[in-house]
Design an enzyme around this catalytic site. Structure first.
Site, PDB file in Angstrom:
ATOM      1  N   ARG A 132      -0.768  -2.067   1.247  1.00 53.54           N
ATOM      2  CA  ARG A 132      -0.247  -3.306   0.668  1.00 53.54           C
ATOM      3  C   ARG A 132       0.078  -3.057  -0.788  1.00 53.54           C
ATOM      4  NH1 ARG A 132      -5.626  -6.279   0.962  1.00 53.54           N
ATOM      5  NH2 ARG A 132      -6.203  -4.115   0.677  1.00 53.54           N
ATOM      6  N   GLU A 133       1.152  -3.641  -1.271  1.00 55.63           N
ATOM      7  CA  GLU A 133       1.438  -3.546  -2.696  1.00 55.63           C
ATOM      8  C   GLU A 133       0.317  -4.269  -3.438  1.00 55.63           C
ATOM      9  OE1 GLU A 133       5.489  -4.617  -3.703  1.00 55.63           O
ATOM     10  OE2 GLU A 133       6.211  -3.459  -2.007  1.00 55.63           O
ATOM     11  N   LYS A 142       3.637  -0.210  13.900  1.00 57.43           N
ATOM     12  CA  LYS A 142       3.920  -0.723  12.551  1.00 57.43           C
ATOM     13  C   LYS A 142       4.584  -2.104  12.607  1.00 57.43           C
ATOM     14  CE  LYS A 142       4.623  -1.085   8.231  1.00 57.43           C
ATOM     15  NZ  LYS A 142       3.549  -1.360   7.300  1.00 57.43           N
ATOM     16  N   LEU A 190      -5.299 -16.033   6.480  1.00 58.93           N
ATOM     17  CA  LEU A 190      -5.245 -17.415   6.961  1.00 58.93           C
ATOM     18  C   LEU A 190      -4.910 -18.354   5.810  1.00 58.93           C
ATOM     19  CD1 LEU A 190      -8.366 -17.770   9.327  1.00 58.93           C
ATOM     20  CD2 LEU A 190      -5.972 -17.516   9.975  1.00 58.93           C
ATOM     21  N   GLY A 214       0.509 -21.571   2.341  1.00 58.88           N
ATOM     22  CA  GLY A 214       1.184 -21.654   1.044  1.00 58.88           C
ATOM     23  C   GLY A 214       2.673 -21.824   1.251  1.00 58.88           C
ATOM     24  N   CYS A 244       8.699  -6.277   3.037  1.00 56.79           N
ATOM     25  CA  CYS A 244       8.487  -5.817   4.410  1.00 56.79           C
ATOM     26  C   CYS A 244       8.369  -6.891   5.480  1.00 56.79           C
ATOM     27  CB  CYS A 244       7.304  -4.871   4.441  1.00 56.79           C
ATOM     28  SG  CYS A 244       7.737  -3.345   3.590  1.00 56.79           S
ATOM     29  N   LYS A 292      11.816  -8.473   6.488  1.00 51.09           N
ATOM     30  CA  LYS A 292      12.774  -7.575   7.152  1.00 51.09           C
ATOM     31  C   LYS A 292      12.205  -7.010   8.455  1.00 51.09           C
ATOM     32  CE  LYS A 292      11.940  -3.028   5.008  1.00 51.09           C
ATOM     33  NZ  LYS A 292      11.219  -2.385   6.094  1.00 51.09           N
ATOM     34  N   LYS A 352       3.813 -11.768  -4.571  1.00 49.35           N
ATOM     35  CA  LYS A 352       2.358 -11.941  -4.471  1.00 49.35           C
ATOM     36  C   LYS A 352       1.750 -11.378  -5.751  1.00 49.35           C
ATOM     37  CE  LYS A 352       0.824  -7.726  -2.424  1.00 49.35           C
ATOM     38  NZ  LYS A 352       0.023  -7.129  -1.396  1.00 49.35           N
TER      39      LYS A 352
HETATM   40  N1  LIG Z   1       6.537  -1.367  -0.110  1.00 55.44           N
HETATM   41  C1  LIG Z   1       5.521  -1.353   0.725  1.00 55.44           C
HETATM   42  O1  LIG Z   1       4.468  -1.903   0.455  1.00 55.44           O
HETATM   43  C2  LIG Z   1       5.617  -0.655   2.051  1.00 55.44           C
HETATM   44  C3  LIG Z   1       6.829  -0.136   2.516  1.00 55.44           C
HETATM   45  N2  LIG Z   1       6.884   0.478   3.743  1.00 55.44           N
HETATM   46  C4  LIG Z   1       8.140   1.069   4.206  1.00 55.44           C
HETATM   47  O2  LIG Z   1       8.350   2.305   3.488  1.00 55.44           O
HETATM   48  C5  LIG Z   1       9.740   2.525   3.248  1.00 55.44           C
HETATM   49  C6  LIG Z   1       9.991   2.670   1.753  1.00 55.44           C
HETATM   50  O3  LIG Z   1       9.638   1.462   1.137  1.00 55.44           O
HETATM   51  P1  LIG Z   1       9.433   1.331  -0.451  1.00 55.44           P
HETATM   52  O4  LIG Z   1       8.640   2.478  -0.946  1.00 55.44           O
HETATM   53  O5  LIG Z   1       8.951  -0.035  -0.693  1.00 55.44           O
HETATM   54  O6  LIG Z   1      10.939   1.474  -0.934  1.00 55.44           O
HETATM   55  P2  LIG Z   1      11.496   1.572  -2.439  1.00 55.44           P
HETATM   56  O7  LIG Z   1      12.815   0.912  -2.405  1.00 55.44           O
HETATM   57  O8  LIG Z   1      10.454   1.122  -3.400  1.00 55.44           O
HETATM   58  O9  LIG Z   1      11.686   3.143  -2.650  1.00 55.44           O
HETATM   59  C7  LIG Z   1      12.606   3.935  -1.987  1.00 55.44           C
HETATM   60  C8  LIG Z   1      12.989   5.095  -2.904  1.00 55.44           C
HETATM   61  O10 LIG Z   1      13.866   5.966  -2.196  1.00 55.44           O
HETATM   62  C9  LIG Z   1      14.831   6.459  -3.119  1.00 55.44           C
HETATM   63  N3  LIG Z   1      15.979   7.000  -2.388  1.00 55.44           N
HETATM   64  C10 LIG Z   1      17.000   6.338  -1.799  1.00 55.44           C
HETATM   65  N4  LIG Z   1      17.849   7.207  -1.215  1.00 55.44           N
HETATM   66  C11 LIG Z   1      17.365   8.460  -1.440  1.00 55.44           C
HETATM   67  C12 LIG Z   1      17.777   9.762  -1.114  1.00 55.44           C
HETATM   68  N5  LIG Z   1      18.882   9.970  -0.403  1.00 55.44           N
HETATM   69  N6  LIG Z   1      17.039  10.796  -1.534  1.00 55.44           N
HETATM   70  C13 LIG Z   1      15.916  10.606  -2.260  1.00 55.44           C
HETATM   71  N7  LIG Z   1      15.458   9.380  -2.604  1.00 55.44           N
HETATM   72  C14 LIG Z   1      16.169   8.326  -2.201  1.00 55.44           C
HETATM   73  C15 LIG Z   1      15.144   5.260  -3.986  1.00 55.44           C
HETATM   74  O11 LIG Z   1      15.745   5.637  -5.201  1.00 55.44           O
HETATM   75  C16 LIG Z   1      13.742   4.673  -4.162  1.00 55.44           C
HETATM   76  O12 LIG Z   1      13.086   5.197  -5.298  1.00 55.44           O
HETATM   77  C17 LIG Z   1      10.456   1.334   3.906  1.00 55.44           C
HETATM   78  O13 LIG Z   1      10.807   1.692   5.211  1.00 55.44           O
HETATM   79  C18 LIG Z   1       9.389   0.255   3.944  1.00 55.44           C
HETATM   80  O14 LIG Z   1       9.613  -0.677   4.987  1.00 55.44           O
HETATM   81  C19 LIG Z   1       5.784   0.628   4.526  1.00 55.44           C
HETATM   82  C20 LIG Z   1       4.562   0.153   4.111  1.00 55.44           C
HETATM   83  C21 LIG Z   1       4.382  -0.511   2.838  1.00 55.44           C
HETATM   84  O1  LIG Z   2       4.848  -2.899   5.542  1.00 58.64           O
HETATM   85  C1  LIG Z   2       4.556  -3.243   4.431  1.00 58.64           C
HETATM   86  O2  LIG Z   2       5.293  -3.170   3.458  1.00 58.64           O
HETATM   87  C2  LIG Z   2       3.233  -3.874   4.133  1.00 58.64           C
HETATM   88  O3  LIG Z   2       3.411  -5.312   4.293  1.00 58.64           O
HETATM   89  C3  LIG Z   2       2.245  -6.078   3.970  1.00 58.64           C
HETATM   90  O4  LIG Z   2       1.849  -5.849   2.622  1.00 58.64           O
HETATM   91  P1  LIG Z   2       2.542  -6.581   1.373  1.00 58.64           P
HETATM   92  O5  LIG Z   2       3.887  -7.084   1.770  1.00 58.64           O
HETATM   93  O6  LIG Z   2       2.417  -5.658   0.235  1.00 58.64           O
HETATM   94  O7  LIG Z   2       1.642  -7.831   1.023  1.00 58.64           O
HETATM   95  P2  LIG Z   2       0.645  -8.806   1.793  1.00 58.64           P
HETATM   96  O8  LIG Z   2      -0.614  -8.873   1.035  1.00 58.64           O
HETATM   97  O9  LIG Z   2       0.554  -8.512   3.227  1.00 58.64           O
HETATM   98  O10 LIG Z   2       1.410 -10.201   1.610  1.00 58.64           O
HETATM   99  C4  LIG Z   2       2.676 -10.430   2.169  1.00 58.64           C
HETATM  100  C5  LIG Z   2       3.081 -11.871   1.956  1.00 58.64           C
HETATM  101  O11 LIG Z   2       2.263 -12.748   2.731  1.00 58.64           O
HETATM  102  C6  LIG Z   2       1.742 -13.784   1.920  1.00 58.64           C
HETATM  103  N1  LIG Z   2       0.407 -14.168   2.426  1.00 58.64           N
HETATM  104  C7  LIG Z   2      -0.532 -13.223   2.671  1.00 58.64           C
HETATM  105  C8  LIG Z   2      -1.767 -13.580   3.174  1.00 58.64           C
HETATM  106  C9  LIG Z   2      -2.059 -14.926   3.449  1.00 58.64           C
HETATM  107  O12 LIG Z   2      -3.160 -15.320   3.915  1.00 58.64           O
HETATM  108  N2  LIG Z   2      -1.098 -15.843   3.184  1.00 58.64           N
HETATM  109  C10 LIG Z   2       0.141 -15.500   2.691  1.00 58.64           C
HETATM  110  O13 LIG Z   2       0.996 -16.390   2.484  1.00 58.64           O
HETATM  111  C11 LIG Z   2       1.692 -13.201   0.513  1.00 58.64           C
HETATM  112  O14 LIG Z   2       1.724 -14.221  -0.459  1.00 58.64           O
HETATM  113  C12 LIG Z   2       2.956 -12.346   0.510  1.00 58.64           C
HETATM  114  O15 LIG Z   2       4.071 -13.139   0.172  1.00 58.64           O
HETATM  115  C13 LIG Z   2       1.091  -5.644   4.886  1.00 58.64           C
HETATM  116  O16 LIG Z   2      -0.088  -6.368   4.533  1.00 58.64           O
HETATM  117  C14 LIG Z   2       0.839  -4.141   4.763  1.00 58.64           C
HETATM  118  O17 LIG Z   2      -0.166  -3.751   5.686  1.00 58.64           O
HETATM  119  C15 LIG Z   2       2.148  -3.392   5.079  1.00 58.64           C
HETATM  120  O18 LIG Z   2       1.987  -1.995   4.932  1.00 58.64           O
END
Ligand SMILES: NC(=O)C1=CN([C@@H]2O[C@H](COP(=O)(O)OP(=O)(O)OC[C@H]3O[C@@H](n4cnc5c(N)ncnc54)[C@H](O)[C@@H]3O)[C@@H](O)[C@H]2O)C=CC1
Ligand SMILES: O=C(O)[C@H]1O[C@H](OP(=O)(O)OP(=O)(O)OC[C@H]2O[C@@H](n3ccc(=O)[nH]c3=O)[C@H](O)[C@@H]2O)[C@H](O)[C@@H](O)[C@@H]1O
Length: 437
Positions: free
Chosen positions: A152-153, A205, A251, A254, A261, A264, A322
């Site tokens: 989670r972020e 996932k 739970l 809000g 994530c 999408k 968040k």
């Molecule tokens: N942000 C999150 O909390 C989470 C994200 N994910 C998944 O992980 C993936 C990445 O998400 P984020 O890290 O949030 O994305 P992001 O948008 O923060 O980072 C992606 C990075 O890839 C770079 N990039 C784009 N094209 C490229 C290329 N051709 N070569 C090298 N670098 C390149 C961009 O400049 C950017 O720095 C997504 O599929 C997302 O759904 C999964 C779990 C948690």
């Molecule tokens: O695939 C991802 O990117 C990630 O998506 C979420 O993580 P994240 O989006 O960082 O944040 P969450 O803490 O899950 O919150 C997501 C949204 O739900 C909302 N939320 C969360 C919990 C809750 O009880 N109520 C609620 O409204 C938050 O305010 C926020 O807008 C998942 O929790 C991660 O496990 C997953 O890896």
């Protein structure tokens, strides 16, 4: 081990840094030159608690390097992580172009056995596609593994270092053994590495994120109904959450879920279902309910101001999707701000980290404030969109003194309703009674 991470965003940078922390030699590749330049100068390009300490330590130890050169990255790693964006395409599906384009390059460039690990969130069948694209040009052996990320972020470092589980989708014993070796330091507390086939890993996932989004949405509906019948969602939540089959987490009702994530991924799973002639009815409802939930407070604000928001100044606390992040992707604050601006309101906004990102989206349409109290000065009302900790115990006297009217619209249920009533605020929250209206 030698590791390369392609894509150095929230997932890639945390993955690279945490893998360096356990002694691996890591090269992070990103296409964004300014980002790489910053990282080379020791600057963490995102706000993510605790990342800076690990980042600095591993750069100093020479275990963490950054480059814009894919060639350099591919030559270095025995394991190559893809942490590339998979944004929403026009039809709701996941856009795989980043993953597939880089995979094509990998096929052309690798010269010895590599494990290509897909950490991006991708639909079922992507590992197969990646394999095909690489195989088109590859002159050496390779394996493709699906290793979805659950961090989670805001808690990314902690989640990565102490994961509840690690999912490895692989049908190659050689690749599975390497993945287990790499992740072993992270599961010493006994949490499992769950090995499965690639398709099941990919779906795990989407299923996890969609389930969590559904759980939140269900509570939002219960909250909306609570308001109709005079029940208190905090009480209902406490009563439900103590049942271990339900659990206390996720739970909190809000103004809807946001982020890069949940929105999408729910849409991508719905679309993937459609492609197989399967109608995910539950996901369609979740999408629809969340969309209206984001502006659920708007009619209440309009009602308070007798349907005339023109020229009214609303202070907004919290803009990130968040707390503990600067990420504003799909943040409910954006929907609220668009709607309020549309009604002619002026907005004074504050967020501890997200203002630079919000400024890129809204430009001079908003009045950006340096502190939570500065935003209140001469405002007609306060709206809370994100539950940053610093908003939890405000100086109520100061609030009343600065606001023109003592009215708070709380999209995250931060305060005790009875306290707000005693303090003399008109207090409107989600799923609980409104006081002093
Ligand atoms: N942000 C999150 O909390 C989470 C994200 N994910 C998944 O992980 C993936 C990445 O998400 P984020 O890290 O949030 O994305 P992001 O948008 O923060 O980072 C992606 C990075 O890839 C770079 N990039 C784009 N094209 C490229 C290329 N051709 N070569 C090298 N670098 C390149 C961009 O400049 C950017 O720095 C997504 O599929 C997302 O759904 C999964 C779990 C948690
Ligand atoms: O695939 C991802 O990117 C990630 O998506 C979420 O993580 P994240 O989006 O960082 O944040 P969450 O803490 O899950 O919150 C997501 C949204 O739900 C909302 N939320 C969360 C919990 C809750 O009880 N109520 C609620 O409204 C938050 O305010 C926020 O807008 C998942 O929790 C991660 O496990 C997953 O890896």
């Amino acid at each position: 081990m030698k590791i390369s991470v392609i894509g150095t965003g929230y997932v890639g940078l945390v993955t690279g840094t945490c893998l360096a922390e356990t002694g691996n030699e890591v090269i992070c590749v990103d296409i964004d030159e300014s980002k790489v330049e910053k990282m080379r100068n020791g600057i963490v390009p995102i706000y993510e608690p605790h990342l800076d300490v690990l980042f600095e330590r591993n750069i100093k130890a020479n275990r963490l390097k950054f480059t814009t050169s894919l060639d350099e990255g591919l030559a270095h790693g025995d394991i190559i992580f893809l942490a590339l964006p998979t944004p929403e395409d026009e039809d709701g599906s996941a856009d795989l172009s980043y993953v597939l384009n880089v995979s094509e390059e990998i096929g052309k460039k690798i010269k010895e056995y590599k494990v290509i690990v897909d950490k991006s969130t991708v639909p079922v069948g992507t590992a197969e596609k990646v394999h095909k694209v690489i195989a088109k040009n590859a002159s050496c052996e390779f394996d493709v593994v699906s290793n979805p990320e659950f961090l989670r972020e805001g808690f990314a470092v902690d989640d990565f270092l102490k994961p509840e589980r690690i999912v490895v989708g692989s049908s190659s014993e050689r690749a599975t053994a390497l993945m287990k070796k790499l992740y072993n330091p992270f599961v010493r507390s006994g949490n499992p590495i769950i090995v499965m086939d690639e398709k099941s890993a990919e779906l795990t996932k989407y299923a996890a994120n969609s389930f969590l989004a559904t759980k939140i949405t269900f509570m939002n509906e219960i909250a909306n109904y609570c308001e109709k019948v005079g029940a208190d969602v905090d009480m209902v939540r406490a009563g439900m959450g103590t049942d271990s089959r339900i659990g206390k987490r996720f739970l909190f009702p809000g103004i809807g879920y946001g982020g890069s994530c949940f929105p999408k991924d729910v849409k991508a799973l719905q679309k993937a279902g459609k492609d197989e002639n399967y109608d995910f009815k539950i996901l369609s409802s979740v999408i629809e309910i969340n969309s209206s939930q984001k502006t659920i407070l708007l009619p209440k604000i309009e009602n308070y101001f007798k349907n005339d928001l023109k020229g009214k100044t609303i202070a907004i606390w919290g803009l990130a999707f968040k707390p503990e992040t600067d990420d504003i992707r799909e943040a409910p604050s954006i929907d609220m701000m668009d709607a309020l601006l549309d009604k002619g309101a002026k907005l004074k906004v504050f967020d501890p980290e997200a203002i630079p990102n919000i400024e890129k989206r809204f430009g001079d349409k908003l009045n950006y404030c340096e502190s939570m109290y500065a935003a209140l000065d001469n405002a007609d009302a306060l709206l809370i969109c994100t539950e940053w900790s610093i908003f939890r115990t405000p100086d109520y006297g100061r609030l009343k003194q600065l606001l023109k009217n003592p009215v708070v619209f709380d999209g995250r249920n931060l305060y005790n309703v009875n306290d707000m009533e005693t303090e003399g605020f008109t207090y409107v929250s989600v799923g609980r009674k409104t006081v002093n209206l």
